[in-house]
Design a protein around this motif. Structure first.
Motif, short mmCIF file in Angstrom:
data_model
loop_
_atom_site.label_atom_id
_atom_site.label_comp_id
_atom_site.label_asym_id
_atom_site.label_seq_id
_atom_site.Cartn_x
_atom_site.Cartn_y
_atom_site.Cartn_z
N PRO A 1 0.84 -1.21 0.00
CA PRO A 1 0.00 0.00 0.00
C PRO A 1 0.87 1.26 0.00
O PRO A 1 1.88 1.33 0.72
N LEU A 2 0.52 2.23 -0.79
CA LEU A 2 1.40 3.39 -1.00
C LEU A 2 1.83 4.10 0.28
O LEU A 2 3.00 4.47 0.42
N PRO A 3 0.92 4.32 1.27
CA PRO A 3 1.37 5.04 2.47
C PRO A 3 2.27 4.23 3.40
O PRO A 3 2.81 4.77 4.36
N TYR A 4 2.44 2.93 3.12
CA TYR A 4 3.27 2.08 3.98
C TYR A 4 4.73 2.31 3.62
O TYR A 4 5.33 1.59 2.83
N ILE A 5 5.30 3.34 4.24
CA ILE A 5 6.65 3.81 3.91
C ILE A 5 7.50 3.77 5.18
O ILE A 5 7.05 4.17 6.26
#
Length: 286
Positions: free
Chosen positions: A221-225
């Motif tokens: 998932p994109l916000p999982y940074i």
């Protein structure tokens, strides 16, 4: 061409640091933590046998640091760089090129070893060229205070002093064809400046060595940074661009740090790009 997974060792890292602002109640579904909030991390490298060249992408933490240093990372398992090379019939002296996605210690520490009497350091691959790029080299050798602990001089400076260091050309855009090494490179600067993601053509497939652009399948998932990323909003854009490329072109994503998932493909869904299929390296490489 032949490809081989090289397991350079396993460690543990803080789950909160690995997932940044994402709540534990979400990330622990894919990356369960132990009682100390630590999650399992691999250092899975890639060996490319192509004609007379034997190219190793990344090489783990190495073994020259102190016992205190390694105690912070809770090493586990029996994998070693030399043992994994030997299992595939190779020795470190056979390596012609070491390609370093970036110079954080868990990706390049195996590049340098103690000399015989432990009075100094020497390259651990005596017959190899070591590949970085000029922008990232400058970033690593003049580190910002936030990343300084990840750029260890003993992992970096001996490569330049040895005369074995080479720089790959820098891109005009994110994706660069690299005729020097025979694979394309996607450049990403959100985690650290000019991290290099190799894209290897193999038996009609594209194998993307994901390094720290996508550490584990749980980071899809994109916000999982990661909290380690220096420019998280840039990582967000780079991940989106790359994962869309991967879904559209059926890239096989080789996960360096995922202790459980070796290679994955992804697909587009209403929620964004998500996991499609999990493969072992044996299924894809043999």
């Amino acid at each position: 061409m032949n490809l081989f997974p090289i397991n350079a060792g396993n460690l543990k890292l803080d789950g909160g640091a690995m997932f940044g602002v994402v709540p534990k109640s979400l990330w622990q579904k894919t990356n369960p933590a132990d009682a100390n909030n630590m999650i399992d991390i691999a250092t899975r490298c890639l060996l490319i046998e192509d004609g007379n060249r034997l190219i190793l992408i990344d090489n783990g933490m190495g073994d020259k640091q102190s016992e205190k240093f390694f105690s912070y990372y809770h090493l586990w398992g029996n994998h070693t760089l030399d043992g994994s090379l030997k299992a595939h019939g190779f020795h470190r002296d056979d390596i012609t090129d070491v390609f370093l996605t970036h110079l954080h210690f868990d990706h390049c520490g195996g590049s340098v070893q103690w000399n015989t009497n432990k009075t100094g350091y020497e390259p651990a691959f005596k017959n190899a060229h070591f590949w970085s790029n000029k922008d990232h080299w400058l970033w690593a050798t003049q580190p910002n205070r936030r990343e300084k602990a990840s750029f260890l001089k003993e992992n970096i400076i001996p490569l330049e002093e040895s005369g074995q260091l080479k720089f790959t050309s820098l891109p005009e855009n994110d994706l660069q064809n690299n005729s020097e090494l025979g694979f394309d490179i996607f450049f990403a600067s959100g985690h650290t400046d000019k991290q290099m993601i190799p894209l290897v053509k193999y038996k009609g497939k594209t194998i993307a060595f994901m390094a720290d652009l996508l550490p584990t399948a749980g980071h899809l998932p994109l916000p999982y940074i990661m909290g380690y990323d220096t420019r998280p909003l840039l990582t967000l854009n780079e991940k989106e661009k790359f994962l869309n490329l991967a879904a559209d072109n059926n890239y096989y994503l080789f996960l360096e740090h995922d202790a459980n998932n070796e290679i994955i493909t992804v697909k587009k869904t209403e929620k964004g790009v998500r996991l499609d299929t999990v493969y072992t390296t044996e299924e894809i490489f043999n």
